[in-house]
Every structure is written in C-alpha cells, then in structure tokens.
Design a protein around this motif. Structure first.
Motif, PDB file in Angstrom:
ATOM      1  N   VAL A  62      14.729  12.080 -11.634  1.00 16.92           N
ATOM      2  CA  VAL A  62      14.026  13.348 -11.815  1.00 16.92           C
ATOM      3  C   VAL A  62      12.899  13.455 -10.791  1.00 16.92           C
ATOM      4  CG1 VAL A  62      12.661  14.742 -13.425  1.00 16.92           C
ATOM      5  CG2 VAL A  62      14.580  13.372 -14.267  1.00 16.92           C
ATOM      6  N   PHE A  63      12.844  14.596 -10.071  1.00 16.30           N
ATOM      7  CA  PHE A  63      11.788  14.823  -9.091  1.00 16.30           C
ATOM      8  C   PHE A  63      10.442  14.869  -9.805  1.00 16.30           C
ATOM      9  CE2 PHE A  63       9.029  17.835  -6.777  1.00 16.30           C
ATOM     10  CZ  PHE A  63       8.910  17.142  -5.585  1.00 16.30           C
ATOM     11  N   VAL A  64       9.468  14.088  -9.320  1.00 14.81           N
ATOM     12  CA  VAL A  64       8.129  14.039  -9.899  1.00 14.81           C
ATOM     13  C   VAL A  64       7.152  14.841  -9.048  1.00 14.81           C
ATOM     14  CG1 VAL A  64       6.208  12.528 -10.548  1.00 14.81           C
ATOM     15  CG2 VAL A  64       8.573  11.800 -10.971  1.00 14.81           C
ATOM     16  N   GLY A  65       7.169  14.634  -7.731  1.00 14.13           N
ATOM     17  CA  GLY A  65       6.256  15.351  -6.839  1.00 14.13           C
ATOM     18  C   GLY A  65       6.282  14.740  -5.454  1.00 14.13           C
ATOM     19  N   GLU A  66       5.252  15.072  -4.675  1.00 15.02           N
ATOM     20  CA  GLU A  66       5.150  14.587  -3.301  1.00 15.02           C
ATOM     21  C   GLU A  66       3.811  13.888  -3.122  1.00 15.02           C
ATOM     22  OE1 GLU A  66       4.589  16.814   0.858  1.00 15.02           O
ATOM     23  OE2 GLU A  66       6.489  17.273  -0.147  1.00 15.02           O
ATOM     24  N   ILE A  67       3.824  12.744  -2.465  1.00 14.11           N
ATOM     25  CA  ILE A  67       2.591  11.973  -2.263  1.00 14.11           C
ATOM     26  C   ILE A  67       1.668  12.708  -1.293  1.00 14.11           C
ATOM     27  CG2 ILE A  67       1.598   9.798  -1.426  1.00 14.11           C
ATOM     28  CD1 ILE A  67       4.280   8.474  -2.221  1.00 14.11           C
ATOM     29  N   GLU A  68       0.440  12.953  -1.746  1.00 12.37           N
ATOM     30  CA  GLU A  68      -0.562  13.612  -0.911  1.00 12.37           C
ATOM     31  C   GLU A  68      -1.615  12.636  -0.399  1.00 12.37           C
ATOM     32  OE1 GLU A  68      -2.174  16.912  -3.117  1.00 12.37           O
ATOM     33  OE2 GLU A  68      -0.384  18.120  -2.743  1.00 12.37           O
ATOM     34  N   ASP A  69      -1.820  11.543  -1.127  1.00 13.62           N
ATOM     35  CA  ASP A  69      -2.844  10.571  -0.742  1.00 13.62           C
ATOM     36  C   ASP A  69      -2.583   9.275  -1.491  1.00 13.62           C
ATOM     37  OD1 ASP A  69      -5.075   9.572   0.549  1.00 13.62           O
ATOM     38  OD2 ASP A  69      -6.481  11.012  -0.302  1.00 13.62           O
ATOM     39  N   VAL A  70      -3.287   8.228  -1.119  1.00 10.95           N
ATOM     40  CA  VAL A  70      -3.173   6.952  -1.812  1.00 10.95           C
ATOM     41  C   VAL A  70      -4.542   6.518  -2.309  1.00 10.95           C
ATOM     42  CG1 VAL A  70      -1.130   6.144  -0.573  1.00 10.95           C
ATOM     43  CG2 VAL A  70      -3.379   5.648   0.329  1.00 10.95           C
ATOM     44  N   ARG A  71      -4.551   5.770  -3.392  1.00 13.77           N
ATOM     45  CA  ARG A  71      -5.779   5.200  -3.953  1.00 13.77           C
ATOM     46  C   ARG A  71      -5.785   3.733  -3.573  1.00 13.77           C
ATOM     47  NH1 ARG A  71      -6.851   4.949 -10.404  1.00 13.77           N
ATOM     48  NH2 ARG A  71      -9.101   4.648 -10.351  1.00 13.77           N
ATOM     49  N   LEU A  72      -6.903   3.273  -3.024  1.00 12.84           N
ATOM     50  CA  LEU A  72      -6.999   1.905  -2.528  1.00 12.84           C
ATOM     51  C   LEU A  72      -8.064   1.109  -3.246  1.00 12.84           C
ATOM     52  CD1 LEU A  72      -7.034   2.721   1.291  1.00 12.84           C
ATOM     53  CD2 LEU A  72      -5.066   2.006  -0.055  1.00 12.84           C
ATOM     54  N   ASN A  73      -7.842  -0.199  -3.357  1.00 13.59           N
ATOM     55  CA  ASN A  73      -8.879  -1.146  -3.738  1.00 13.59           C
ATOM     56  C   ASN A  73      -9.233  -1.860  -2.440  1.00 13.59           C
ATOM     57  OD1 ASN A  73     -10.194  -3.627  -4.328  1.00 13.59           O
ATOM     58  ND2 ASN A  73      -9.426  -3.525  -6.433  1.00 13.59           N
ATOM     59  N   LEU A  74     -10.359  -1.475  -1.855  1.00 10.66           N
ATOM     60  CA  LEU A  74     -10.714  -2.019  -0.543  1.00 10.66           C
ATOM     61  C   LEU A  74     -11.069  -3.499  -0.598  1.00 10.66           C
ATOM     62  CD1 LEU A  74     -12.722   0.992   0.889  1.00 10.66           C
ATOM     63  CD2 LEU A  74     -10.352   0.347   1.336  1.00 10.66           C
ATOM     64  N   ASP A  75     -11.627  -3.960  -1.719  1.00 15.70           N
ATOM     65  CA  ASP A  75     -11.979  -5.375  -1.835  1.00 15.70           C
ATOM     66  C   ASP A  75     -10.729  -6.257  -1.781  1.00 15.70           C
ATOM     67  OD1 ASP A  75     -14.687  -4.751  -2.045  1.00 15.70           O
ATOM     68  OD2 ASP A  75     -14.607  -4.667  -4.238  1.00 15.70           O
ATOM     69  N   GLN A  76      -9.679  -5.830  -2.464  1.00 20.62           N
ATOM     70  CA  GLN A  76      -8.446  -6.620  -2.499  1.00 20.62           C
ATOM     71  C   GLN A  76      -7.432  -6.166  -1.446  1.00 20.62           C
ATOM     72  OE1 GLN A  76      -6.968  -6.427  -6.503  1.00 20.62           O
ATOM     73  NE2 GLN A  76      -8.675  -7.601  -7.327  1.00 20.62           N
ATOM     74  N   GLU A  77      -7.748  -5.075  -0.745  1.00 19.97           N
ATOM     75  CA  GLU A  77      -6.875  -4.538   0.299  1.00 19.97           C
ATOM     76  C   GLU A  77      -5.474  -4.236  -0.224  1.00 19.97           C
ATOM     77  OE1 GLU A  77      -7.060  -7.198   3.638  1.00 19.97           O
ATOM     78  OE2 GLU A  77      -9.172  -6.777   3.988  1.00 19.97           O
ATOM     79  N   VAL A 104      -2.974  -1.068  -2.402  1.00 20.86           N
ATOM     80  CA  VAL A 104      -2.821   0.286  -2.923  1.00 20.86           C
ATOM     81  C   VAL A 104      -2.780   0.183  -4.446  1.00 20.86           C
ATOM     82  CG1 VAL A 104      -1.296   2.303  -3.028  1.00 20.86           C
ATOM     83  CG2 VAL A 104      -1.552   1.039  -0.875  1.00 20.86           C
ATOM     84  N   THR A 105      -3.590   0.996  -5.136  1.00 18.98           N
ATOM     85  CA  THR A 105      -3.613   0.954  -6.600  1.00 18.98           C
ATOM     86  C   THR A 105      -3.021   2.204  -7.239  1.00 18.98           C
ATOM     87  OG1 THR A 105      -5.862   1.832  -6.671  1.00 18.98           O
ATOM     88  CG2 THR A 105      -5.612  -0.579  -6.663  1.00 18.98           C
ATOM     89  N   GLY A 106      -2.853   3.269  -6.458  1.00 22.39           N
ATOM     90  CA  GLY A 106      -2.298   4.486  -7.030  1.00 22.39           C
ATOM     91  C   GLY A 106      -1.825   5.449  -5.967  1.00 22.39           C
ATOM     92  N   LEU A 107      -1.011   6.392  -6.411  1.00 25.15           N
ATOM     93  CA  LEU A 107      -0.492   7.436  -5.536  1.00 25.15           C
ATOM     94  C   LEU A 107      -0.942   8.785  -6.078  1.00 25.15           C
ATOM     95  CD1 LEU A 107       3.195   6.175  -5.196  1.00 25.15           C
ATOM     96  CD2 LEU A 107       1.295   5.773  -3.612  1.00 25.15           C
TER      97      LEU A 107
END
Length: 99
Positions: free
Chosen positions: A22-37, A39-42
């Motif tokens: 099922v189509f959910v959507g399109e990635i517009e940006d990413v969420r990062l944890n810079l300390d651990q380097e 990606v934590t979310g889309l």
C-alpha cells in the motif's frame, strides 16, 4: 541498497510503501541522531489520504520511525504503518508524529 555507503539525500523523493504494497507517501526529509550518526526517522509527505484522513490534517505529513523500515531500494518498504496509524498507538513519542 547494495551495502555501500549512500548519501542520505538519496532517500529524499523515494516512494514509501507498506509491506502489504500500500502506497504510504513520499520521503521529503530525514530525521537524524547526529551524536550516533544514524537516521532515526523519515519525514513522509504527499501521504495516502485514505490511510491517514482521520489522523493527519490536509497538507501535513507523518514521521515514520526508521526502525519500521524493512528495505530500501528504488522504493522504501516499511512495516506496520497502516496498523499503527489506525490503532492510534502512541505509547512512545517516536511512534509516529505529524510534521
């Protein structure tokens, strides 16, 4: 992906589908944890209104935890989006969020 390091910007613009196709959507940006380097979310926009009509206002998107990602290729496959959004499971602040 083939295991080689990838630029995180390559995720932007990819379509997101549930593991049921099922189509959910399109990635517009990413969420990062810079300390651990990591990606934590889309941040997903252009979302499927049929899936999110009662939870998300028009013009908004959702933040999908990266741990839901099942695979990344030409498209991104994620687990549980439909089921979790329909049940409104908000036990953790990073389960899902409106962006």
């Amino acid at each position: 992906m083939n295991g080689d390091p990838q630029e995180i910007t390559t995720l932007v613009g990819r379509e997101v589908y549930s593991n049921n196709g099922v189509f959910v959507g399109e990635i517009e940006d990413v969420r990062l944890n810079l300390d651990q380097e990591v990606v934590t979310g889309l941040a997903v926009g252009e979302i499927n209104r049929e899936l999110f009509s009662t939870q998300v206002e028009p013009g908004k998107g959702v933040l999908v935890p990266y741990r839901w990602v099942r695979s990344v290729g030409d498209v991104v496959l994620v687990n549980d989006v439909v089921e979790r959004m329909k049940t409104g499971d908000e036990n953790s602040e990073d389960e899902e969020a409106v962006v």
